[in-house]
Design a protein around this motif. Structure first.
Motif, PDB file in Angstrom:
ATOM      1  N   LYS A 415       0.833  -1.206   0.000  1.00  0.00           N
ATOM      2  CA  LYS A 415       0.000   0.000   0.000  1.00  0.00           C
ATOM      3  C   LYS A 415       0.868   1.256   0.000  1.00  0.00           C
ATOM      4  CE  LYS A 415      -3.871   2.146   2.450  1.00  0.00           C
ATOM      5  NZ  LYS A 415      -4.786   2.051   3.625  1.00  0.00           N
ATOM      6  N   ALA A 416       1.915   1.255   0.803  1.00  0.00           N
ATOM      7  CA  ALA A 416       2.822   2.404   0.847  1.00  0.00           C
ATOM      8  C   ALA A 416       3.495   2.615  -0.504  1.00  0.00           C
ATOM      9  CB  ALA A 416       3.876   2.185   1.935  1.00  0.00           C
ATOM     10  N   LYS A 417       3.831   1.521  -1.165  1.00  0.00           N
ATOM     11  CA  LYS A 417       4.459   1.607  -2.485  1.00  0.00           C
ATOM     12  C   LYS A 417       3.498   2.190  -3.512  1.00  0.00           C
ATOM     13  CE  LYS A 417       7.160  -1.164  -5.730  1.00  0.00           C
ATOM     14  NZ  LYS A 417       7.658  -2.548  -6.046  1.00  0.00           N
ATOM     15  N   GLU A 418       2.226   1.757  -3.449  1.00  0.00           N
ATOM     16  CA  GLU A 418       1.214   2.288  -4.362  1.00  0.00           C
ATOM     17  C   GLU A 418       0.996   3.779  -4.130  1.00  0.00           C
ATOM     18  OE1 GLU A 418      -2.146  -0.145  -3.627  1.00  0.00           O
ATOM     19  OE2 GLU A 418      -1.436  -1.823  -4.877  1.00  0.00           O
ATOM     20  N   GLU A 419       0.945   4.190  -2.865  1.00  0.00           N
ATOM     21  CA  GLU A 419       0.783   5.612  -2.542  1.00  0.00           C
ATOM     22  C   GLU A 419       1.951   6.427  -3.086  1.00  0.00           C
ATOM     23  OE1 GLU A 419      -1.673   7.252  -1.157  1.00  0.00           O
ATOM     24  OE2 GLU A 419      -2.914   5.471  -0.918  1.00  0.00           O
ATOM     25  N   GLU A 420       3.135   5.884  -2.959  1.00  0.00           N
ATOM     26  CA  GLU A 420       4.321   6.576  -3.463  1.00  0.00           C
ATOM     27  C   GLU A 420       4.266   6.713  -4.985  1.00  0.00           C
ATOM     28  OE1 GLU A 420       7.904   8.596  -3.198  1.00  0.00           O
ATOM     29  OE2 GLU A 420       6.555   7.931  -1.594  1.00  0.00           O
ATOM     30  N   GLN A 421       3.798   5.677  -5.663  1.00  0.00           N
ATOM     31  CA  GLN A 421       3.663   5.743  -7.127  1.00  0.00           C
ATOM     32  C   GLN A 421       2.620   6.766  -7.545  1.00  0.00           C
ATOM     33  OE1 GLN A 421       2.846   1.680  -8.200  1.00  0.00           O
ATOM     34  NE2 GLN A 421       5.009   1.126  -8.295  1.00  0.00           N
ATOM     35  N   LYS A 422       1.528   6.834  -6.781  1.00  0.00           N
ATOM     36  CA  LYS A 422       0.495   7.840  -7.081  1.00  0.00           C
ATOM     37  C   LYS A 422       1.045   9.253  -6.945  1.00  0.00           C
ATOM     38  CE  LYS A 422      -3.617   5.173  -5.811  1.00  0.00           C
ATOM     39  NZ  LYS A 422      -4.746   5.045  -4.849  1.00  0.00           N
ATOM     40  N   LYS A 423       1.823   9.492  -5.894  1.00  0.00           N
ATOM     41  CA  LYS A 423       2.427  10.810  -5.684  1.00  0.00           C
ATOM     42  C   LYS A 423       3.362  11.166  -6.836  1.00  0.00           C
ATOM     43  CE  LYS A 423       2.247  10.908  -0.611  1.00  0.00           C
ATOM     44  NZ  LYS A 423       3.049  10.918   0.648  1.00  0.00           N
ATOM     45  N   LYS A 424       4.138  10.188  -7.267  1.00  0.00           N
ATOM     46  CA  LYS A 424       5.068  10.430  -8.383  1.00  0.00           C
ATOM     47  C   LYS A 424       4.328  10.757  -9.666  1.00  0.00           C
ATOM     48  CE  LYS A 424       8.987   7.659  -6.761  1.00  0.00           C
ATOM     49  NZ  LYS A 424       9.852   6.480  -7.022  1.00  0.00           N
ATOM     50  N   LYS A 425       3.229  10.016  -9.927  1.00  0.00           N
ATOM     51  CA  LYS A 425       2.435  10.279 -11.127  1.00  0.00           C
ATOM     52  C   LYS A 425       1.801  11.669 -11.077  1.00  0.00           C
ATOM     53  CE  LYS A 425       1.235   5.519 -12.322  1.00  0.00           C
ATOM     54  NZ  LYS A 425       0.142   4.516 -12.452  1.00  0.00           N
ATOM     55  N   LYS A 426       1.288  12.029  -9.890  1.00  0.00           N
ATOM     56  CA  LYS A 426       0.667  13.345  -9.716  1.00  0.00           C
ATOM     57  C   LYS A 426       1.683  14.465  -9.926  1.00  0.00           C
ATOM     58  CE  LYS A 426      -2.377  15.801  -6.500  1.00  0.00           C
ATOM     59  NZ  LYS A 426      -3.008  15.758  -5.155  1.00  0.00           N
ATOM     60  N   LYS A 427       2.876  14.268  -9.382  1.00  0.00           N
ATOM     61  CA  LYS A 427       3.942  15.258  -9.528  1.00  0.00           C
ATOM     62  C   LYS A 427       4.366  15.381 -10.983  1.00  0.00           C
ATOM     63  CE  LYS A 427       8.404  16.454  -7.476  1.00  0.00           C
ATOM     64  NZ  LYS A 427       9.478  15.996  -6.543  1.00  0.00           N
ATOM     65  N   LYS A 428       4.455  14.249 -11.665  1.00  0.00           N
ATOM     66  CA  LYS A 428       4.843  14.249 -13.073  1.00  0.00           C
ATOM     67  C   LYS A 428       3.788  14.946 -13.930  1.00  0.00           C
ATOM     68  CE  LYS A 428       6.234  11.086 -16.752  1.00  0.00           C
ATOM     69  NZ  LYS A 428       6.406   9.650 -17.146  1.00  0.00           N
ATOM     70  N   LYS A 429       2.511  14.675 -13.625  1.00  0.00           N
ATOM     71  CA  LYS A 429       1.424  15.299 -14.378  1.00  0.00           C
ATOM     72  C   LYS A 429       1.422  16.811 -14.194  1.00  0.00           C
ATOM     73  CE  LYS A 429      -3.553  14.951 -15.085  1.00  0.00           C
ATOM     74  NZ  LYS A 429      -4.809  14.309 -14.616  1.00  0.00           N
ATOM     75  N   LYS A 430       1.647  17.251 -12.961  1.00  0.00           N
ATOM     76  CA  LYS A 430       1.679  18.679 -12.664  1.00  0.00           C
ATOM     77  C   LYS A 430       2.824  19.358 -13.416  1.00  0.00           C
ATOM     78  CE  LYS A 430       1.711  21.920  -8.775  1.00  0.00           C
ATOM     79  NZ  LYS A 430       1.805  22.052  -7.298  1.00  0.00           N
ATOM     80  N   LYS A 431       3.941  18.700 -13.469  1.00  0.00           N
ATOM     81  CA  LYS A 431       5.106  19.247 -14.163  1.00  0.00           C
ATOM     82  C   LYS A 431       4.834  19.357 -15.661  1.00  0.00           C
ATOM     83  CE  LYS A 431      10.115  18.658 -14.407  1.00  0.00           C
ATOM     84  NZ  LYS A 431      11.263  17.791 -14.012  1.00  0.00           N
ATOM     85  N   GLU A 432       4.174  18.330 -16.224  1.00  0.00           N
ATOM     86  CA  GLU A 432       3.837  18.369 -17.650  1.00  0.00           C
ATOM     87  C   GLU A 432       2.862  19.497 -17.954  1.00  0.00           C
ATOM     88  OE1 GLU A 432       2.346  14.514 -18.426  1.00  0.00           O
ATOM     89  OE2 GLU A 432       4.331  13.586 -18.660  1.00  0.00           O
ATOM     90  N   GLU A 433       1.899  19.718 -17.051  1.00  0.00           N
ATOM     91  CA  GLU A 433       0.937  20.807 -17.250  1.00  0.00           C
ATOM     92  C   GLU A 433       1.635  22.166 -17.237  1.00  0.00           C
ATOM     93  OE1 GLU A 433      -1.884  20.302 -14.166  1.00  0.00           O
ATOM     94  OE2 GLU A 433      -3.039  18.734 -15.214  1.00  0.00           O
ATOM     95  N   GLU A 434       2.583  22.335 -16.330  1.00  0.00           N
ATOM     96  CA  GLU A 434       3.331  23.595 -16.278  1.00  0.00           C
ATOM     97  C   GLU A 434       4.131  23.816 -17.557  1.00  0.00           C
ATOM     98  OE1 GLU A 434       5.696  23.371 -12.795  1.00  0.00           O
ATOM     99  OE2 GLU A 434       4.036  23.767 -11.401  1.00  0.00           O
ATOM    100  N   VAL A 435       4.752  22.750 -18.043  1.00  0.00           N
ATOM    101  CA  VAL A 435       5.528  22.852 -19.285  1.00  0.00           C
ATOM    102  C   VAL A 435       4.618  23.214 -20.450  1.00  0.00           C
ATOM    103  CG1 VAL A 435       6.884  21.526 -20.957  1.00  0.00           C
ATOM    104  CG2 VAL A 435       7.345  21.287 -18.520  1.00  0.00           C
ATOM    105  N   ASN A 436       3.451  22.556 -20.534  1.00  0.00           N
ATOM    106  CA  ASN A 436       2.505  22.841 -21.619  1.00  0.00           C
ATOM    107  C   ASN A 436       1.979  24.272 -21.538  1.00  0.00           C
ATOM    108  OD1 ASN A 436       2.752  20.250 -22.637  1.00  0.00           O
ATOM    109  ND2 ASN A 436       1.028  19.457 -21.411  1.00  0.00           N
ATOM    110  N   LYS A 437       1.762  24.743 -20.296  1.00  0.00           N
ATOM    111  CA  LYS A 437       1.263  26.103 -20.107  1.00  0.00           C
ATOM    112  C   LYS A 437       2.287  27.135 -20.580  1.00  0.00           C
ATOM    113  CE  LYS A 437      -0.885  28.995 -16.555  1.00  0.00           C
ATOM    114  NZ  LYS A 437      -1.229  29.096 -15.120  1.00  0.00           N
TER     115      LYS A 437
END
Length: 536
Positions: A415-437
């Motif tokens: 469960k902790a590993k899954e939570e960590e992966q979710k955080k990484k995906k969220k961070k990556k998505k946010k970074k991509e949105e900033e780049v696109n903006k």
């Protein structure tokens, strides 16, 4: 296929890398000298006339025991001098006993006294008189070589494993022939448990029973089918043996020798594995077998680690050795031997066994607790008065160690590993949105620059057209005026009018260019302010 071919096939399966070269070091010829060097040490004098039940404890106040026990005890370490110095968790590495094992007379030491001293304080001991005092069947000669071959000769016995962990078996009569005739450096070794578990009465199963000192075995609650392998019938040719190890699940063990002699070495709990294994002390070409360990490597360990307590001794026919939980030990057969051994768990070593079992054997441990609870599965063991006490101790150990079952730990980790992966995906998505903006903002600025450029070009074109019209009009007026005067001065007038038109056009272009540059500057300034506002 004769017995020699069957033995050859078994040897090839057990250690295929040796091929047919099972005696590369010729230990068959040098081993007798090693045995003779041991025999040169005088035998232990057993003080059977002593009146004290604990006269064989290895303390300085006890009767002198001969030099048959070879001990390596560093002089700078404080040795234990009395029983009162011992605690259940005593550290024999820092405070060793002057000599081990202790020697115990089965006829004079009651079961409770033995357990309260030797099991409780983890003291290795050799017990004499078990066969006669407890009337083992094998004392009547049923375990003699000829009798065993006559009754069990056609029975298959395990004498090794292949690389895939499959059992290698030989008929007992074939193994006996091999035992008496081989010249291998480290021969095959019968270490068989199935014969004792078969349920079919035989001279072997009828020939022994666990000594009274070790009757309590808490693994009985688990049942024969679920508990780990724990009892073995042994036939060891000269030079065979087992390398240094600690018994599985931190169980204790007893080993009774019926025929022959064995050489043992024991290291106290806490000695590093690299030390007892002789890491870095094996020479190239030496086989990692018990015979090499005793005849060569053990002396190198003594030389390199003079601080390390170790105890060497010889076990003889009729003696039972008690090996406590957590002690490193190795054994080599000085002669052809027959014996029997069992591992067990009592209340004295339960803490260590439970801590190993709850992770090493989780399903068995759960079933164990169910039986101890006294439920439907408890069966005939409901009468055991210590069941609830043992179960309570197990739960207490879990609480002390903050222990949770392995499945729960793995689920929590997952469960902790899954939570960590979710955080990484969220961070990556946010970074991509900033780049696109940022990219989108850059594209908008490029479009505005292009529009500004096109606007400037249009203004310049309009100014040129206006300039052309003005020049054309001026030229026409000048030409018309000049015509009404005279024909002789027409070329001069025309030249003057053209020059004038060009000057006027240049001035107009300069005015328009200045206006355009000013407009561009103002637009760039607006764009800069707009960008700063967005960035802010």
């Amino acid at each position: 296929m004769g017995w020699k071919s069957k033995v050859k096939k078994a040897k090839k399966a057990h250690r295929p890398y040796l091929g047919s070269k099972w005696h590369p070091e010729n230990l068959y010829t040098t081993y007798p000298a090693y045995v003779k060097s041991i025999e040169s040490i005088s035998d232990i004098v057993w003080q059977s006339s002593s009146t004290s039940s604990f006269s064989f404890l290895p303390f300085s106040s006890c009767p002198t025991i001969g030099s048959g026990v070879v001990c390596t005890i560093p002089h700078h370490l404080p040795t234990v001098q009395s029983l009162s110095d011992l605690q259940p968790s005593h550290n024999y590495l820092t405070h060793p006993l002057p000599s081990l094992p202790a020697y115990v007379d089965r006829g004079s030491v009651p079961v409770k006294d033995f357990n309260d001293v030797y099991q409780k304080h983890n003291i290795p001991a050799i017990i004499r008189g078990v066969l006669t005092e407890e009337r083992w069947g094998c004392r009547e000669g049923t375990w003699e070589w000829d009798n065993l071959e006559r009754e069990m000769g056609d029975t298959m016995f395990k004498c090794g494993e292949d690389d895939d962990g499959n059992n290698i078996k030989l008929k007992l009569k074939h193994f006996f022939k091999y035992t008496f005739s081989n010249n291998d450096d480290s021969p095959l070794y019968v270490f068989d448990s199935k014969t004792l578990d078969s349920g079919t009465p035989s001279s072997i199963s009828r020939g022994y029973s666990p000594p009274d000192y070790f009757r309590e075995d808490l693994f009985e609650w688990v049942g024969e089918k679920r508990r780990p392998p724990y009892k073995w019938f042994l036939v060891g040719p000269e030079r065979s043996g087992t390398t240094v190890h600690i018994d599985p699940l931190h169980t204790s063990a007893w080993n009774t020798l019926i025929k022959g002699r064995k050489r043992w070495v024991l290291f106290p709990p806490g000695v590093a594995k690299s030390v007892v294994k002789g890491k870095g002390l094996w020479e190239e070409g030496e086989d990692d077998e018990a015979v090499n360990y005793f005849s060569k490597v053990l002396q190198r360990i003594k030389d390199k680690y003079p601080w390390c307590p170790m105890y060497e001794f010889t076990q003889r026919e009729g003696e039972t050795l008690f090996v406590p939980s957590g002690w490193w030990h190795a054994v080599v057969n000085l002669e052809d031997t027959i014996g029997v051994t069992q591992n067990f768990c009592s209340e004295y070593n339960f803490d260590a066994v439970w801590r190993d079992s709850r992770d090493g054997r989780p399903k068995m441990s759960i079933y164990w607790m169910e039986r101890l609870r006294g439920g439907k599965k408890a069966g005939k063991f409901e009468a055991y008065s210590n069941a609830e006490r043992v179960r309570t101790r197990a739960l207490e150990l879990n609480r002390i160690d903050s222990w949770v079952p392995k499945k729960e730990r793995e689920a929590k980790k997952k469960k902790a590993k899954e939570e960590e992966q979710k955080k990484k995906k969220k961070k990556k998505k946010k970074k991509e949105e900033e780049v696109n903006k940022k990219k989108q903002e850059g594209d908008e600025m490029d479009v505005e620059d292009a529009n500004d450029t096109n606007s400037g070009t249009t203004n310049e074109g309009n100014a040129s057209d206006s300039d052309s019209d003005s020049s054309s009009s001026s030229s026409s007026s000048s030409s018309s005026s000049s015509s009404s005067s005279s024909s002789s001065s027409s070329s001069s007038s025309s030249s003057s009018s053209s020059s004038e038109g060009e000057d006027n056009g240049t001035e107009a272009m300069e005015v328009v260019g200045a206006t355009t540059r000013k407009e561009k500057g103002m637009k760039r300034e607006k764009k800069k302010k707009r960008k700063e506002k967005k960035m802010g």
